[in-house]
Enzyme design. Structure first.
Site, PDB file in Angstrom:
ATOM      1  CG  ASP A 199      93.878   8.302  18.220  1.00  0.00           C
ATOM      2  OD1 ASP A 199      94.053   7.291  18.924  1.00  0.00           O
ATOM      3  OD2 ASP A 199      94.787   9.119  17.989  1.00  0.00           O
ATOM      4  CB  ALA A 243      92.557  -3.109  25.305  1.00  0.00           C
ATOM      5  NE  ARG A 274     100.327  -6.011  27.388  1.00  0.00           N
ATOM      6  CZ  ARG A 274     100.747  -6.801  28.368  1.00  0.00           C
ATOM      7  NH1 ARG A 274     101.938  -6.628  28.878  1.00  0.00           N
ATOM      8  NH2 ARG A 274      99.991  -7.780  28.817  1.00  0.00           N
ATOM      9  N   GLY A 275      98.104  -2.437  23.810  1.00  0.00           N
ATOM     10  CA  GLY A 275      97.970  -0.993  23.755  1.00  0.00           C
ATOM     11  C   GLY A 275      97.984  -0.393  25.136  1.00  0.00           C
ATOM     12  N   GLY A 276      97.639   0.904  25.208  1.00  0.00           N
ATOM     13  CA  GLY A 276      97.672   1.583  26.484  1.00  0.00           C
ATOM     14  C   GLY A 276      96.587   1.138  27.435  1.00  0.00           C
ATOM     15  CE  LYS A 296      91.245  -2.124  21.737  1.00  0.00           C
ATOM     16  NZ  LYS A 296      90.997  -0.980  20.835  1.00  0.00           N
ATOM     17  CB  VAL A 312      94.652  -7.219  20.392  1.00  0.00           C
ATOM     18  CG1 VAL A 312      93.880  -7.882  19.259  1.00  0.00           C
ATOM     19  CG2 VAL A 312      94.158  -5.797  20.613  1.00  0.00           C
TER      20      VAL A 312
END
Length: 662
Positions: free
Chosen positions: A158, A39, A35-37, A56, A41
């Site tokens: 990034d 999205a 779990r990202g900012g 994603k 997965v």
């Protein structure tokens, strides 16, 4: 699509086996693996090709923002043309509809990627599971991926440990998350429309922090930060906030990695020193050069240092040119007592202005030979006795000339001595104390603007955060010492920044929102949604909608408190209806939002009007609004009356009378 957009997740790390989602009729979603900012997965299965993939999926609360939509789609476009073993491949993209409780459904984009088994470098660093040789090998793999992407015209922007995964099976690394990547031709877009710098603070290149254009060398700086962290278990710069870290990238020099890890060789220190140069022209100019230097350092060969004659690495720094030598030194100290028998001779030479050789004026008049008597040249020694009057007169004239010259020389020496004394005192005078700088007022400014104001004033701010119930979070409260005072240039000053109120009220608007929308509301007020979601049955709240929270809405809690969301399953529990009257059973079902259906059956054993059976057993969870059939007893019909037997009809024949005998 085959999936139901309102199917709730009972746990955030998995999906019910019997209620899996399928995207575009092809990709079946499995467990949540990241779990990202912006999205989530999932591990998934390509049902058409029978292979395991990673899907994603942009979070529904982000899908309405065009900037997040563009960033998410840019990732697919950036990596679609990249085919490299160290870059996670993308197989497919698409969109799927999600119902979030509003009037319109949300089109949520997704990316189907290569599924990679392994751990991110961030996990390995936190576990102290990276040796120096492994750090070099991992960095070589990242540089190989960057070299390929740069040749394809893509700048990642990034690079960080969380975006690089190590695969033990193949002993290789995979670079992922090209979400903010840009084509080199479009790399000028370093900042968003909101003037927020794109990237992660600990790995920003100086040009990114300043909002300038980026190119491939910016990725190489971030890769050097990644190598530094693998070698030392910490980034090159750490600070109280991302803003202070960004300022360090622009203005400060990182400590040598060997000072934090004694096993780092001096050759590796030289590689990091060149790769972390503030001026991109001083760094490695491409990933191939960085790789060659890293392989050489592994063999103990250092990188030549940047020449000291090069321009300053920080464009904001200015090195003043050295002042030219004072001409008075040259005039006052040249030629004195160097080539003459006495100081008088030297003074005579000083005033000899014909440009010829430095000889005494007395020797330049051509009148005989002069002798040196220890104090000066004597003309009398050369005059014979009994000279003619003309010669004697000439001798007296020469004597007067020498007297004037001697007077002039003495006067000149006195003037020069006084000038030299004045010059000596001027040069050795202690420098005046530097002027104090006025402390500017930064109250009510944002943290970034306050830092810039203090830096511009020549001070070194240090951030101190504290809760404040009246000043918004991230806003400057003031300084210590306070504004209006004065400090020495370069002095340290405390910048007090509000950390927001110490307590906040749980919003009353949580009930009726989707889980994603409720989490977004909590995040906006400084609270955190609990990692797991609790589900509960509800007769009125649709599936996937928040019923309430724990603590309940309206309560005041501390900032950062974890709030548990209670989400409706869309189901109700059927009560026990047997032995109730028909009216009682119907009322109980309607109260739960269920629809009663009545069947009457004759039953002589049960009181008429009582429920004898129900279609769904008691304590069974059923969908809201389901029809529940109940069986109600009714009295059987009364038995038919008994049939009476008719009495015989008397005959009309008269009864014979008895006769008497005899």
């Amino acid at each position: 699509m085959n999936e139901s957009p309102r199917t709730p997740l009972h746990r955030e790390d998995s999906l019910p086996v019997d209620n899996r989602r399928v995207l575009s009729g092809r990709y079946e979603l499995g467990n949540l693996i990241g779990r990202g900012g912006m999205a989530d997965v999932y591990k998934g299965t390509d049902t058409r090709l029978g292979r395991t993939v990673a899907v994603k999926l942009l979070r529904p609360d982000m899908a309405r923002d065009p900037q997040f939509q563009a960033r998410f789609k840019r990732e697919a476009q950036a990596v679609a043309a990249l085919n490299h073993p160290s870059i996670v491949a993308i197989f497919d993209t698409g969109e799927h509809m999600v119902h979030d409780g509003s009037a319109e459904d949300v089109r949520v984009p997704y990316i189907v990627m290569e599924y990679v088994e392994g751990k991110t470098l961030r996990e390995l660093i936190r576990a102290n599971d990276v040796t120096i040789d492994q750090a070099i090998d991992y960095t070589l793999g990242v540089l190989g991926a960057l070299e390929y992407s740069h040749k394809a015209g893509i700048v990642h922007r990034d690079i960080k440990p969380a975006n690089v995964m190590y695969c033990p099976g193949t002993n290789s690394v995979k670079v992922m998350d090209f979400g903010i990547a840009r084509a080199i031709a479009d790399s000028s877009a370093t900042m968003t429309q909101t003037q927020a710098v794109v990237g992660t603070a600990q790995y920003l290149s100086p040009e990114q922090a300043r909002g300038e254009t980026v190119d491939a060398r910016s990725d190489l700086y971030s890769a050097a930060c990644l190598l530094y962290e693998m070698l030392t278990s910490r980034p090159p710069f750490v600070g109280d906030s991302p803003v202070s870290v960004a300022y360090q990238h622009v203005r400060e020099i990182a400590e040598p990695a060997s000072s934090l890890n004694s096993q780092v060789s001096p050759a590796l220190d030289t590689v990091l020193a060149k790769a972390l140069q503030k001026n991109r022209a001083d760094r490695f100019q491409d990933a191939a050069a960085f790789r060659r230097a890293l392989r050489a350092a592994k063999a103990g060969v250092p990188v030549p240092a940047v020449p000291a004659s090069e321009a300053p690495t920080d464009p904001n720094d200015h090195v003043p040119e050295a002042a030219p030598p004072t001409e008075a030194f040259a005039a006052g100290g040249a030629g004195f007592l160097d080539d003459a028998p006495t100081g008088r001779l030297a003074a005579t030479n000083l005033f000899h202005g014909d440009g010829g050789p430095a000889v005494p004026l007395e020797l330049a008049d051509g009148h005989g030979t002069h002798e040196y008597d220890g104090r000066g040249y004597s003309a009398a020694a050369a005059l014979p006795l009994g000279l003619p009057p003309e010669r004697e007169r000439s001798t007296r004239q020469n004597a007067r000339r020498r007297a004037w010259i001697a007077t002039l020389v003495i006067f000149t020496l006195l003037v020069l001595a006084g000038g030299g004394l004045w010059l000596y005192q001027t040069v050795n005078r202690p420098a005046p104390a530097p002027a104090k700088v006025q402390i500017p007022s930064v109250a009510s400014l944002t943290e970034t603007a306050a830092l810039q104001e203090l830096y511009n004033a020549g001070l070194r701010p240090k951030i101190a955060r504290a809760a404040n119930d009246t000043v918004p979070k991230g806003t400057a409260v003031g300084t210590d010492p306070a504004a209006g005072g004065s400090l020495d240039p370069g002095a340290e000053i405390i910048l007090n920044v509000s950390d927001g109120p110490s307590s906040v009220k749980i919003p009353d608007s949580l009930p009726g929102k989707t889980e994603a929308a409720a989490r977004d509301i909590l995040r906006q007020v400084g609270l955190v949604g609990a990692p797991s979601t609790t589900t509960a049955n509800s007769a009125t709240v649709p599936a996937g909608i928040v019923i309430t929270s724990n603590p309940a809405p309206g309560q005041n809690v501390g900032v950062g408190t974890s709030v548990e969301l209670i989400v409706s399953t869309g189901k109700v529990v059927v009560p026990e209806l047997r032995a109730l009257t028909r009216e009682e059973a119907e009322a109980a079902l309607k109260q739960l939002g269920l629809v009663p259906s009545v069947i009457e059956m004759e039953n002589s054993q049960v009181e008429p009007g009582k429920v004898t059976d129900q279609s769904d057993p008691a304590n069974t969870a059923v969908d809201q609004g389901k029809t529940i059939t109940i069986v109600v007893a009714k009295a059987p019909p009364p038995p038919p009356p008994p049939t009476e037997t008719p009495s015989p009809t008397p005959s009309a024949t008269p009864t014979p009378k008895p006769t008497k005998k005899g």
